[in-house]
Design a protein around this motif. Structure first.
Motif, PDB file in Angstrom:
ATOM      1  N   MET A  39      12.407  -0.717   2.898  1.00 42.08           N
ATOM      2  CA  MET A  39      11.240  -1.033   3.868  1.00 42.08           C
ATOM      3  C   MET A  39      11.138  -2.073   3.021  1.00 42.08           C
ATOM      4  O   MET A  39      11.073  -2.058   1.557  1.00 42.08           O
ATOM      5  CB  MET A  39      10.681  -0.479   3.653  1.00 42.08           C
ATOM      6  N   GLN A  44       2.084  -3.913   1.756  1.00 39.24           N
ATOM      7  CA  GLN A  44       1.960  -3.983   0.236  1.00 39.24           C
ATOM      8  C   GLN A  44       1.703  -5.538  -0.231  1.00 39.24           C
ATOM      9  O   GLN A  44       0.745  -5.707  -1.236  1.00 39.24           O
ATOM     10  CB  GLN A  44       2.597  -2.812  -0.351  1.00 39.24           C
ATOM     11  N   GLN A 135       1.842   3.379  -0.304  1.00 37.56           N
ATOM     12  CA  GLN A 135       2.699   3.901  -0.462  1.00 37.56           C
ATOM     13  C   GLN A 135       3.194   5.521  -0.186  1.00 37.56           C
ATOM     14  O   GLN A 135       4.319   6.300   0.252  1.00 37.56           O
ATOM     15  CB  GLN A 135       3.023   3.468  -2.218  1.00 37.56           C
ATOM     16  N   ASP A 138       4.142   5.865   2.938  1.00 35.40           N
ATOM     17  CA  ASP A 138       5.838   5.227   3.386  1.00 35.40           C
ATOM     18  C   ASP A 138       6.536   5.941   3.247  1.00 35.40           C
ATOM     19  O   ASP A 138       7.712   6.629   4.201  1.00 35.40           O
ATOM     20  CB  ASP A 138       6.160   4.129   2.211  1.00 35.40           C
ATOM     21  N   GLN A 153       7.273   3.332 -10.860  1.00 38.08           N
ATOM     22  CA  GLN A 153       6.905   4.098  -9.619  1.00 38.08           C
ATOM     23  C   GLN A 153       7.090   5.446  -9.649  1.00 38.08           C
ATOM     24  O   GLN A 153       6.067   6.075  -8.793  1.00 38.08           O
ATOM     25  CB  GLN A 153       8.218   3.805  -8.136  1.00 38.08           C
TER      26      GLN A 153
HETATM   27  N1  TRP Z   1       6.106  -0.997  -5.132  1.00 37.37           N
HETATM   28  C1  TRP Z   1       7.036  -0.675  -4.871  1.00 37.37           C
HETATM   29  C2  TRP Z   1       7.678  -2.244  -5.329  1.00 37.37           C
HETATM   30  O1  TRP Z   1       6.596  -2.619  -6.437  1.00 37.37           O
HETATM   31  C3  TRP Z   1       7.959  -1.097  -2.645  1.00 37.37           C
HETATM   32  C4  TRP Z   1       7.129  -0.032  -2.215  1.00 37.37           C
HETATM   33  C5  TRP Z   1       6.521   0.625  -1.218  1.00 37.37           C
HETATM   34  C6  TRP Z   1       8.371   0.489  -2.133  1.00 37.37           C
HETATM   35  N2  TRP Z   1       6.670   0.909  -0.910  1.00 37.37           N
HETATM   36  C7  TRP Z   1       7.788   2.038  -1.045  1.00 37.37           C
HETATM   37  C8  TRP Z   1       8.722   1.406  -3.280  1.00 37.37           C
HETATM   38  C9  TRP Z   1       8.227   3.865  -1.133  1.00 37.37           C
HETATM   39  C10 TRP Z   1       9.515   2.906  -3.254  1.00 37.37           C
HETATM   40  C11 TRP Z   1       9.207   3.558  -2.279  1.00 37.37           C
HETATM   41  O2  TRP Z   1       8.518  -2.661  -4.881  1.00 37.37           O
END
Ligand code: TRP
Length: 331
Positions: A39, A44, A135, A138, A153
């Protein structure tokens, strides 16, 4: 049924070598064994770029090209745009009632980012503080159990699983699934300047789309060991960016071990090492550049449109279950 993988990036600029070892290579491998979703997290990205949506718009195409050029294959992986899936915002909205402000403020990754951006508690945009909740939406909307991403993460995964448990317990359902982080191979890639993390905002990274000349210039300016003044002085390997990159990218690790020994004894110059590293990196980047040169904006946009369409039907299936579990009226 195959397990589900989902991952993504905020489109705030081009992707770099840190992304390659941190998650892109894992995604390429997992796309053969998993139902794979990747994605582009433009919604975000707005949480800290509300003032600069044009930057996000430009970066979406860059990031999509980065994906295809490293071998994420749209025939195996659904590549999609977060903003094209309103169901993700809907799920975020429900999840927000299952998390406290206190919990949001305790997320270590968010805390670090708040410090970097100078967001003190009272002035942090609410959307930014809440992005781990979006997130979680998602990840759960796609029933993902595997999330290939950097170790920064991990707090997001923990927060996601807390929400999943709370939701499933509260509504006596099992419609949401817990997930796991699938970490990169070498941990976090060091910045060219020896800082702990290669990052676009610190301007200390080699981008996947850098030209051969730019890569060479960046390598020649890399941080090594400030105490290694003359060639014959013994040098340090720990904290030395050149060795960190050789560890991460050199296919011949026996040679790297020999270099390390020689460097620590003294007699191996930085320039020789850097020339070697430059060759290694050019070889890593050459196939990526070749694919990139075949990509045009129109193809990328239609690929994203198809991916987003497909992803939306998967997410709306989960949302129907969520609404049923919560007893939300379907009119
Ligand atoms: N937070 C992640 C970044 O900073 C991007 C992201 C958004 C993401 N939704 C996610 C990563 C779901 C893994 C799963 O790049």
């Amino acid at each position: 049924m195959k397990p589900v993988m989902l991952s993504g990036d905020r489109p705030t600029g081009k992707l770099h070598l840190g992304h390659l070892v941190g998650s892109l290579q894992q995604r390429v491998r997992l796309q053969t064994t998993h139902q794979a979703y990747v994605m582009i997290a433009d919604t975000q990205a707005l949480t800290d770029h509300m003032h600069d949506p044009q930057l996000i718009q430009r970066a979406i195409l860059d990031v999509a090209k980065d994906y295809l050029s490293v071998g994420i294959n749209p025939e195996q992986t659904t590549i999609f745009l977060q903003s094209g899936i309103p169901e993700l915002s809907e799920l975020t909205c429900y999840f927000l009632n299952l998390v406290t402000l206190g919990r949001l403020a305790r997320n270590p990754t968010v805390k670090t980012e708040m410090q970097q951006k100078g967001y003190r508690n009272a002035v942090v945009p609410a959307g930014f503080l809440c992005y781990p909740v979006s997130q979680a939406a998602d990840i759960t909307a796609f029933q993902a159990n595997c999330v290939p991403a950097g170790d920064d993460q991990l707090p997001m995964i923990e927060q996601t699983n807390e929400l999943v448990r709370r939701f499933n317990t509260l509504y006596q359902t099992s419609c949401l699934k817990e997930c796991q982080l699938y970490p990169g191979t070498t941990g976090r890639l060091m910045g060219l300047d020896g800082q702990s993390k290669a990052s676009k905002s610190l301007n200390n990274a080699i981008f996947l789309s850098d030209t051969p000349d730019v890569v060479q210039q960046k390598v020649m300016r890399m941080f090594t060991d400030p105490q290694h003044v003359r060639v014959n002085d013994p040098g340090h390997v720990a904290g030395n960016a050149v060795f960190a990159y050789l560890d991460a990218f050199c296919p011949d690790q026996t040679q790297v071990a020999r270099f390390k020994e020689h460097y620590q004894k003294g007699g191996l110059g930085d320039t020789v090492l850097k020339q070697y590293l430059n060759d290694v990196l050019q070889q890593v980047l050459a196939p990526i550049r070749t694919i990139r040169s075949t990509l045009d904006d129109t193809t990328i946009i239609s690929m994203l449109r198809m991916g987003t369409h497909h992803a939306r039907s998967a997410a709306s299936h989960t949302l129907q279950q969520v609404r049923d579990a919560m007893g939300i009226y379907s009119l």
